[in-house]
Motif scaffolding. Structure first.
Motif, PDB file in Angstrom:
ATOM      1  N   PHE A   1     -15.594   3.678   7.159  1.00 24.62           N
ATOM      2  CA  PHE A   1     -15.915   3.794   6.041  1.00 24.62           C
ATOM      3  C   PHE A   1     -16.489   4.500   5.289  1.00 24.62           C
ATOM      4  O   PHE A   1     -16.323   5.164   4.432  1.00 24.62           O
TER       5      PHE A   1
ATOM      6  N   THR B   1       0.914   4.429 -11.197  1.00 23.96           N
ATOM      7  CA  THR B   1       1.545   3.690  -9.575  1.00 23.96           C
ATOM      8  C   THR B   1       0.236   3.267  -8.526  1.00 23.96           C
ATOM      9  O   THR B   1       0.644   2.682  -7.303  1.00 23.96           O
ATOM     10  N   THR B   2      -0.810   3.361  -9.124  1.00 21.88           N
ATOM     11  CA  THR B   2      -1.853   3.087  -7.175  1.00 21.88           C
ATOM     12  C   THR B   2      -1.981   1.849  -7.494  1.00 21.88           C
ATOM     13  O   THR B   2      -2.197   1.125  -7.832  1.00 21.88           O
ATOM     14  N   PHE B   3      -2.748   1.075  -5.855  1.00 18.91           N
ATOM     15  CA  PHE B   3      -2.967   0.627  -5.862  1.00 18.91           C
ATOM     16  C   PHE B   3      -3.987  -0.052  -6.622  1.00 18.91           C
ATOM     17  O   PHE B   3      -4.484  -1.509  -7.518  1.00 18.91           O
TER      18      PHE B   3
ATOM     19  N   CYS C   1       1.345  -1.210  -0.370  1.00 16.44           N
ATOM     20  CA  CYS C   1      -0.309  -0.013  -0.283  1.00 16.44           C
ATOM     21  C   CYS C   1       0.854   1.342   0.118  1.00 16.44           C
ATOM     22  O   CYS C   1       0.071   2.362  -0.437  1.00 16.44           O
TER      23      CYS C   1
ATOM     24  N   LYS D   1      -0.137   0.399   8.406  1.00 17.47           N
ATOM     25  CA  LYS D   1      -0.865   0.450   9.016  1.00 17.47           C
ATOM     26  C   LYS D   1      -0.165  -0.790   9.829  1.00 17.47           C
ATOM     27  O   LYS D   1      -0.656  -1.882   9.978  1.00 17.47           O
TER      28      LYS D   1
ATOM     29  N   ARG E   1       3.150   1.897  -1.666  1.00 23.13           N
ATOM     30  CA  ARG E   1       4.044   1.806  -2.819  1.00 23.13           C
ATOM     31  C   ARG E   1       5.735   2.337  -3.805  1.00 23.13           C
ATOM     32  O   ARG E   1       5.970   2.835  -4.492  1.00 23.13           O
TER      33      ARG E   1
ATOM     34  N   THR F   1      -7.956  10.055   6.977  1.00 23.16           N
ATOM     35  CA  THR F   1      -8.577   8.007   7.416  1.00 23.16           C
ATOM     36  C   THR F   1      -7.425   8.496   8.647  1.00 23.16           C
ATOM     37  O   THR F   1      -6.283   9.289   8.696  1.00 23.16           O
TER      38      THR F   1
ATOM     39  N   PHE G   1       4.650  12.479  -2.043  1.00 20.50           N
ATOM     40  CA  PHE G   1       3.135  12.376  -1.094  1.00 20.50           C
ATOM     41  C   PHE G   1       3.150  12.086  -0.344  1.00 20.50           C
ATOM     42  O   PHE G   1       2.364  12.869   0.872  1.00 20.50           O
TER      43      PHE G   1
ATOM     44  N   SER H   1     -11.520   8.110  -2.272  1.00 16.10           N
ATOM     45  CA  SER H   1     -10.341   7.241  -1.585  1.00 16.10           C
ATOM     46  C   SER H   1     -10.111   6.395  -0.975  1.00 16.10           C
ATOM     47  O   SER H   1     -11.179   6.819  -0.422  1.00 16.10           O
ATOM     48  N   CYS H   2      -9.694   5.463  -1.007  1.00 12.62           N
ATOM     49  CA  CYS H   2     -10.079   4.415   0.119  1.00 12.62           C
ATOM     50  C   CYS H   2      -9.593   5.106   0.895  1.00 12.62           C
ATOM     51  O   CYS H   2      -9.633   4.055   2.119  1.00 12.62           O
ATOM     52  N   GLY H   3      -7.846   4.998   1.165  1.00  8.22           N
ATOM     53  CA  GLY H   3      -7.071   5.501   1.742  1.00  8.22           C
ATOM     54  C   GLY H   3      -5.835   4.357   1.688  1.00  8.22           C
ATOM     55  O   GLY H   3      -5.539   5.019   2.341  1.00  8.22           O
ATOM     56  N   LYS H   4      -5.995   3.347   1.064  1.00 11.94           N
ATOM     57  CA  LYS H   4      -5.041   2.590   0.987  1.00 11.94           C
ATOM     58  C   LYS H   4      -3.519   2.776   1.057  1.00 11.94           C
ATOM     59  O   LYS H   4      -2.620   2.448   1.571  1.00 11.94           O
ATOM     60  N   CYS H   5      -3.648   3.663  -0.537  1.00  8.92           N
ATOM     61  CA  CYS H   5      -2.111   3.687  -1.347  1.00  8.92           C
ATOM     62  C   CYS H   5      -1.693   5.007  -1.344  1.00  8.92           C
ATOM     63  O   CYS H   5      -3.003   5.909  -1.271  1.00  8.92           O
ATOM     64  N   SER H   6      -0.957   5.306  -0.739  1.00 11.06           N
ATOM     65  CA  SER H   6      -0.695   6.918  -0.686  1.00 11.06           C
ATOM     66  C   SER H   6      -0.602   7.375  -2.055  1.00 11.06           C
ATOM     67  O   SER H   6      -1.252   9.118  -1.810  1.00 11.06           O
ATOM     68  N   PRO H   7      -0.488   7.170  -3.143  1.00 14.17           N
ATOM     69  CA  PRO H   7      -0.522   7.937  -4.528  1.00 14.17           C
ATOM     70  C   PRO H   7      -1.791   9.089  -4.434  1.00 14.17           C
ATOM     71  O   PRO H   7      -1.766   9.595  -5.123  1.00 14.17           O
TER      72      PRO H   7
ATOM     73  N   ILE I   1       0.864   9.755 -10.171  1.00 12.88           N
ATOM     74  CA  ILE I   1      -0.371   9.238  -9.088  1.00 12.88           C
ATOM     75  C   ILE I   1      -0.724   8.083 -10.612  1.00 12.88           C
ATOM     76  O   ILE I   1      -0.904   7.332  -9.849  1.00 12.88           O
TER      77      ILE I   1
ATOM     78  N   LEU J   1       7.786  -0.089  -5.686  1.00 16.79           N
ATOM     79  CA  LEU J   1       8.313   0.465  -6.678  1.00 16.79           C
ATOM     80  C   LEU J   1       9.606  -0.058  -7.764  1.00 16.79           C
ATOM     81  O   LEU J   1      10.245   0.147  -7.540  1.00 16.79           O
TER      82      LEU J   1
ATOM     83  N   ARG K   1      -4.416   8.709  -2.099  1.00 18.11           N
ATOM     84  CA  ARG K   1      -4.651   9.508  -0.764  1.00 18.11           C
ATOM     85  C   ARG K   1      -4.235  10.584  -0.442  1.00 18.11           C
ATOM     86  O   ARG K   1      -4.938  11.568  -1.154  1.00 18.11           O
ATOM     87  N   GLU K   2      -3.108  11.047  -1.268  1.00 22.58           N
ATOM     88  CA  GLU K   2      -2.360  11.702  -0.622  1.00 22.58           C
ATOM     89  C   GLU K   2      -2.261  12.849  -2.257  1.00 22.58           C
ATOM     90  O   GLU K   2      -2.379  14.105  -2.029  1.00 22.58           O
ATOM     91  N   GLY K   3      -2.329  11.979  -3.597  1.00 25.11           N
ATOM     92  CA  GLY K   3      -1.992  12.569  -4.383  1.00 25.11           C
ATOM     93  C   GLY K   3      -3.462  13.420  -4.657  1.00 25.11           C
ATOM     94  O   GLY K   3      -3.547  14.650  -5.447  1.00 25.11           O
TER      95      GLY K   3
ATOM     96  N   ALA L   1     -10.074   7.164   2.768  1.00 28.36           N
ATOM     97  CA  ALA L   1      -9.254   8.650   1.933  1.00 28.36           C
ATOM     98  C   ALA L   1      -7.955   9.292   2.755  1.00 28.36           C
ATOM     99  O   ALA L   1      -7.796   8.999   3.681  1.00 28.36           O
TER     100      ALA L   1
END
Lengths: 680, 421, 157
Positions: C65, B384-386, A47, A156, A49, A180, A92, B340-346, B381, A52, B348-350, A177
């Motif tokens: 959520f 690179t996202t999930f 998660c 997490k 990233r 969180t 980010f 965004s679900c917030g799981k991956c940083s690009p 972004i 990569l 969520r933050e992007g 989002a």
């Protein structure tokens, strides 16, 4: 070999087991790939990233922590595209980060700081929105862990640690989002027990150590590796000090190492429990009892008095009128010198370590065949019987939780009360407390045909026991006993985890194991893994061989034969089972020397009290419950005399020359005693 | 307009009623499928028809079904994705509210094809009415023996459950949807394993969009060849387009794949107030924006791909000449940022960063460099996202700058005051 | 009060029975509670957690959520105004401003008498009828300020 694959990373070939992830293969080559959410002891989620990489034939960049290796795979970890995307990911993660590094306890060991420094962009839009950073309210989550959500990068690891190891928790992830948040359910404290691990797992300063908060910067501290003295597991710890004061205790690892669960995690007791050494109640100087109570005397004087009382007792009542009991929390070297003083020099058989009630020879023979921690992953299943493992040896329990709940090993659980392992068990039963031996005998009955049973019954003095008596005593039905016994007869090897201090259980389980191994000759042997509360129970057992046991010391004092007793870091009044009896024992002895870190319930019976050192200030070794010898190092120096030197001084007073200048000399002499039978 | 396949009866209010549905030929396809075809023959038929998923990605439906492993001792599930959340998309709601039995029949046949005995209709939480209509329809179908044990005496046991979401755009992503049914935070799962191998409750699962499934009974009723004859060679059948925004008659329009945008705009009564077309999203905001230069593009998977966009969900959102591109894309960026679900940083933050830049521009504090900053953020972004949500968030930004860079520059220079909204 | 809780718990148990996988009952249970009480309290979360046999944290984590669940103050009428572009183009902004002025609250707030709450939501998938307002479970389409006024005054009675 069919279980390995060969791939190329940055032009270099490597062969690794086929379930390896690319990030791990790269690490083996010494190639660093930055990461935040990945952790060698947690399942990969992919998660953050940051990891990569480019893989030939794959159109998109891949997260190397979730990408299993394949034969012929060609991976590039440092192409311009990878570098650019890494910079992006790091930017980010920093976009909403407070950049409060100067006041952050993670400073110096922060992955975000380090990876930003190495892989981030010197120029970024970070300053752009410095007034609009996302902020969260302060939030209390518990006594040991401080939460600073503004620094969180949502890897997490903390929540995943509970999912994969510690179990149910009130720590969770809320909202979604960019909003969180990691917090607990309505301000509840999140579970103590293992909460401190989230501090080391956190790659940033979002979860920090409350005890250590603002006390020191990591680069201002010194550290040594040692062994946690607070249970029998023998976890490796790192003692961090500043100006000879312990600042914190951490596992002996960093986020980039994987020395296994038992070396990478600690329990809260092990991590925060060291603070007792700062107590004002510590005994700092020798004390002697006079009419008005205990008064300080000099160390020299105390030794003189002890020596003269020893001489007097020996002269008046013989060598068997003196004796000593040593704690299984003492180091092997201390125990070795202690027993040497009494047995070899004085010639008294009255020496033992706490709470032992039977002949050590037989016990040692059984323990020599017991499982080592490294055997556990090779075991087919675990049978945990009456140990309350999460309480007795928490980190071993944590390891078992992971093996059973996440890695899928079978767990049979038999405990009189709930112990917090139930959710991991394939089968969980409760039985009447104290009936372990019956239970095991019931299992043996289920396994054997009648003729064999007769032979065993005869040997064990269980002649009249039938399955019905077992049912009645244990409260466990025949059907359940049969279920467990047939599970144990499954075509796999078992590790049976029991309370090593209950010797009757040890003997019964030993019989069970012999039967199992006999019936399943073609597979790896099943083994016992004993659990102990004290860090050096196994060491003490090995070193104090061929002695009378504690029972005999007690009897000697009750009959008035014992005149002098040396209690080394042991508190019989609160530790021994029969308090009334031990109190009359202590009243009966003319002269008692009690050496300990604190005044204990036993202290009042002492004539002289000597200060003891905590394990963090000791050098020496422990034998952990897995049978491995582990070395302690002096994290701090305390100015009182060491136990081992005190023993030497007493010996010298009696006219014996104990010629040791260092702990290592004692260790080298003592080590052969720790050898397992049949091993070189 | 005689080529309507799915919306053929949705204008008839009683079509919701099973008797009307049957009178109009309903449930014959199910009868036929169960009695005349083996499951793999249906998969073959659907494959031959060229039907492709209508949810956005356009994956061949028959092929997806064929990936379901048979001969394993796990139950199999079909999930009908009714989490219609892409802004501007409202076709699935029209279908389930207008002709619920068509969807149910499609689900039943498809389940039979893949060997599923249980199907879930995952419907977005806001569609309370739709959920009610579907539940009622399922009960009617149960009474008539189209759902239940031994359907129509043909030996197939089958049940459907309606499962309501609760407000999360990410549930449109199929693995997030599965997590949602499993009572978790809806976050996309790591793939592989793909849902066809390990989906709902770790069992093989097919997830299809409402519109996709609604086509299945028609293919059985008519033929694969008939279906393949509609539309273009690689985008067969019809497509329902949802036209909204600055047109005179917003609504759903079902036309053969490949119909030029121009015709669709005419059907929708042209641009409102006689204004000119400025730009349009061809398949929802997750597809790159196009301009009046693309009026003649055929609305199908290939043609749109060729000009750098996508068919997406078929939501055509029309912007007239007076719309502010910047404010529109800013509003969409807010949408992605919040969804965004917030799981991956690009992602969520992007998306959060993009929104901050847009807000600055709208507040007239924008800088010249902000345009490149937006592009740069999108570049980091994209890819690179999930999951595809991150990519989707970059589409309106990148494409709007591509076609309207000048407007961005003018806005930042304070020369854009005449443009509304 | 006691009796109502027992009844509610029974209904929650019935929902739970429908699912082989207990966690799947979380969203349906939360929908049920919200429909019944307008919002979901800490106590409700604990009851659900207890029935499912997991920690309340897990329920709260799931609940928070999804945007539809309401844990704050409840209102008799919760007005959800679609504010995505298709509605925005057709005047959603003016309607939201009208509602704010008419009800004397801001988006996200509830009126003092607990009658109305105003929220904005993402696309409600009714764009051919935009602007769209959802009040509780019902969609009101092609909204104008006049129609809105009529609905509000009707509900005020």
């Amino acid at each position: 070999m069919e279980n390995v694959v060969t791939l190329t990373i940055d032009g270099r070939e490597i062969t690794v087991p086929n379930e390896t992830m690319v990030i791990e293969a790269a690490k083996k080559l010494g190639i660093e790939i930055p990461y935040f959410c990945y952790h060698p002891l947690l399942k990969s989620v992919g998660c953050c990233r940051a990891c990569l990489v480019e893989v030939e034939g794959m159109p998109k960049l891949q997260t190397s922590c979730t990408l299993p290796v394949r034969n012929g795979m060609v991976v590039k970890t440092n192409t311009p595209l990878v570098q650019k995307r890494r910079k992006g990911v790091i930017a980010f993660l920093l976009a909403n980060h407070p950049l409060d590094c100067p006041v952050c306890d993670q400073g110096g060991e922060c992955d975000l700081q380090n990876f930003s420094h190495r892989y981030g962009s010197a120029v970024s839009g970070l300053k752009e929105f410095k007034d609009q950073k996302r902020t969260f309210q302060k939030y209390y989550i518990g006594p040991f862990v401080e939460r600073e959500m503004n620094r969180c990068i949502l890897c997490k690891r903390c929540i995943r640690f509970y999912d994969e190891y510690a179990g149910e928790t009130t720590l969770g992830e809320f909202e979604r989002a960019a909003d969180t948040e990691i917090r607990t359910f309505y301000q509840t404290e999140f579970n103590p027990g293992f909460s401190g691990n989230t501090i080391f797992l956190c790659p940033v300063g979002a979860l920090t150590d409350k005890v250590y908060r603002f006390k020191a910067r990591v680069w201002d501290m010194e550290s040594v590796t040692s062994v946690c003295p607070l249970c029998g597991t023998g976890c490796s710890i790192r003692i961090w000090t500043r100006n000879n004061r312990i600042m914190r205790i951490t596992p002996d690892m960093n986020n980039n190492s994987n020395k296994g669960v038992l070396n990478n995690f600690l329990c809260d007791r092990g991590q925060f429990g060291f603070q007792y050494i700062f107590s004002n109640e510590r005994i700092r100087t020798p004390l002697i009892k006079d009419k008005n109570g205990f008064v300080p005397i000099s160390y020299e004087k105390a030794i003189d008095i002890i020596v003269s009382r020893l001489k007097k007792s020996i002269a008046e009542s013989g060598v068997d009128s003196v004796g000593g009991i040593v704690s299984a929390s003492c180091t092997c070297e201390e125990i070795y010198l202690f027993q040497k003083l009494f047995k070899e020099y004085i010639g008294s058989a009255n020496v033992d370590f706490q709470s032992r009630i039977s002949d050590s020879k037989q016990v040692n023979a059984i323990l020599d065949e017991s499982a080592e921690y490294s055997d556990l992953p090779g075991s087919g299943g675990f049978f945990v019987l009456g140990t309350n493992i999460l309480h007795r040896q928490p980190v071993l329990g944590l390891y078992l939780r992971n093996l059973t709940k996440i890695k899928g090993y079978t767990l049979l659980l038999a405990e009189p009360y709930k112990t917090g392992m139930e959710d991991c068990a394939t089968l969980s039963i409760s039985y009447t407390p104290g009936t372990e031996a019956y239970l095991i005998y019931g299992l043996i009955l289920c396994m054997l045909n009648p003729e064999n049973i007769e032979e065993i019954s005869h040997r064990e003095g269980f002649e009249k026991i039938t399955i019905e008596t077992v049912e009645q005593a244990t409260g466990v039905s025949k059907e359940i006993l049969q279920k467990i016994s047939s599970a144990l007869l499954d075509k796999k090897s078992w590790t049976i985890i029991i309370d090593g201090e209950k010797e009757s259980v040890l003997f019964s389980v030993h019989n069970l194991i012999m039967i199992l191994n006999n019936m399943k000759k073609d597979i790896t042997k099943s083994k016992i893994l004993p659990v102990f509360s004290r860090p050096n129970h196994r060491g003490a057992m090995k070193i104090i061989q061929k002695s009378f046991n504690v029972r005999k010391i007690i009897d000697a004092s009750l009959s008035g034969k014992l005149k002098f007793l040396y209690l080394l870091e042991v508190d019989p009044v609160s530790e021994f089972l029969d308090r009334k009896e031990i109190e009359s024992v202590l009243k009966n002895v003319e002269f008692i020397v009690a050496q300990d870190v604190f005044l204990t319930e036993t202290s009042q019976y002492a004539s002289i009290i000597l200060p003891g050192k905590p394990s963090y200030a000791k050098q020496g070794s422990f034998v952990c419950s897995g049978g491995i010898v582990r070395d302690l190092q002096e994290g701090i120096k305390e100015n009182m005399e060491s136990e081992w030197k005190t023993i030497i001084r007493i010996a010298e007073g009696l006219g014996y020359q104990m010629k040791y200048d260092t702990i290592d000399e004692i260790k080298n002499e003592m080590l052969p005693l720790l050898q397992k039978k049949g091993k070189e | 307009m005689d080529e309507k396949i799915i919306l053929k009866y949705t204008d008839i209010p009683e079509q919701k009623n099973i008797d009307t549905y049957i009178k109009n030929g309903g449930y014959k396809a199910l009868q036929r499928a169960l009695s005349e075809y083996k499951p793999d023959e249906i998969i073959h038929l659907v494959d031959k028809s060229g039907l492709r998923g209508r949810g956005g990605a356009g994956f061949p439906t028959g092929k997806k079904w064929s990936f379901i492993p048979q001969n394993i001792p796990l139950p199999k599930y079909l999930v009908c994705n009714t989490d219609e959340g892409e802004p501007g998309t409202f076709k699935d709601r029209e279908i389930i509210e207008g002709d619920p039995h068509l969807v149910i029949e499609g689900i039943a046949i498809s389940s039979y094809a893949i060997g599923a005995h249980k199907a879930y209709i995952y419907i977005r939480g806001e569609f309370a009415k739709g959920a009610e209509i579907l539940t009622r329809a399922i009960n009617q179908a149960k009474e008539k023996g189209f759902i239940g044990e031994n359907i129509l005496g043909l030996g197939f046991d089958f049940d459907i459950d309606v499962y309501r979401g609760a407000g999360a755009y990410i549930c449109g992503e199929e693995t997030a949807l599965l997590d949602s049914i499993e009572g978790k935070r809806a976050m996309p799962r790591l793939k592989p394993p793909h849902p066809v191998a390990k989906g709902l409750y770790s069992s093989p699962t097919v997830i299809n969009n409402v519109e996709t499934l609604a086509n299945v009974p028609r293919i059985i009723e008519n033929s694969a060849e008939w279906f393949a004859g509609i539309g273009t060679p690689h985008s067969t059948g019809t497509k329902i387009f949802c036209i909204s925004g600055d047109v005179n008659n917003p609504g759903v329009y079902e036309v053969p794949m490949g119909t030029p945008l121009k015709e669709l705009l005419e059907m929708a009564g042209g641009i409102k107030d006689g204004k000119k077309l400025k730009a349009f999203f061809p398949g929802g905001p997750s597809t790159p924006i196009l301009t009046s230069a693309h009026l003649n593009v055929g609305m199908d998977f290939e043609s749109l791909k060729k000009i750098g966009s996508m068919l997406g969900s078929g939501a055509i959102i029309v912007l007239d000449e007076d719309r502010s591109i910047i404010k529109t894309v800013a509003r969409l960026t807010e949408f992605y940022r919040n969804e965004s679900c917030g799981k991956c940083s690009p992602c969520r933050e992007g998306t959060d960063w993009l929104l901050k830049v847009y807000q600055r521009i709208i507040d007239n504090k924008g800088k010249k460099e902000d345009i490149d900053l937006l592009l740069n953020i999108c570049e980091d972004i994209y890819g690179t996202t999930f999951c595809p949500l991150g990519d989707a968030a970059t589409m309106p930004v990148i494409s709007s700058i591509k076609y309207f860079r000048k407007e961005y520059e003018e806005y930042i220079n304070g020369k854009c005051s005449n443009i509304n909204n | 009060m006691e009796n109502i809780n027992i009844l509610v718990e029974k209904e929650l148990r019935d929902i739970l029975k429908k699912y082989d996988y207990p966690r799947s009952a979380i969203l349906p249970m939360l929908h049920f509670i919200q429909k019944k009480y307008g919002s979901i309290s800490k106590k409700d979360v604990e009851i659900i957690a207890d029935l499912i046999g997991i920690n309340p944290t897990e329920i709260e984590s799931v609940l928070s959520f999804y945007s539809m669940f309401n844990t704050g103050s409840s209102a008799k009428y919760i007005i959800y105004a679609c504010s995505n572009i298709s509605c925005e183009f057709k005047g959603a902004g003016e309607i939201i401003t009208f509602l704010e002025n008419r009800l004397h609250i801001k988006v996200g707030q509830t009126t003092g008498d607990g009658k109305f709450a105003l929220r904005t939501v993402e696309c409600l998938a009714a764009c051919s009828h935009s602007p769209v307002i959802q009040i509780n479970d019902i969609y009101y389409e092609h909204m104008t300020i006049e129609k809105m006024e009529k609905i509000i005054s009707e509900m005020e009675k």
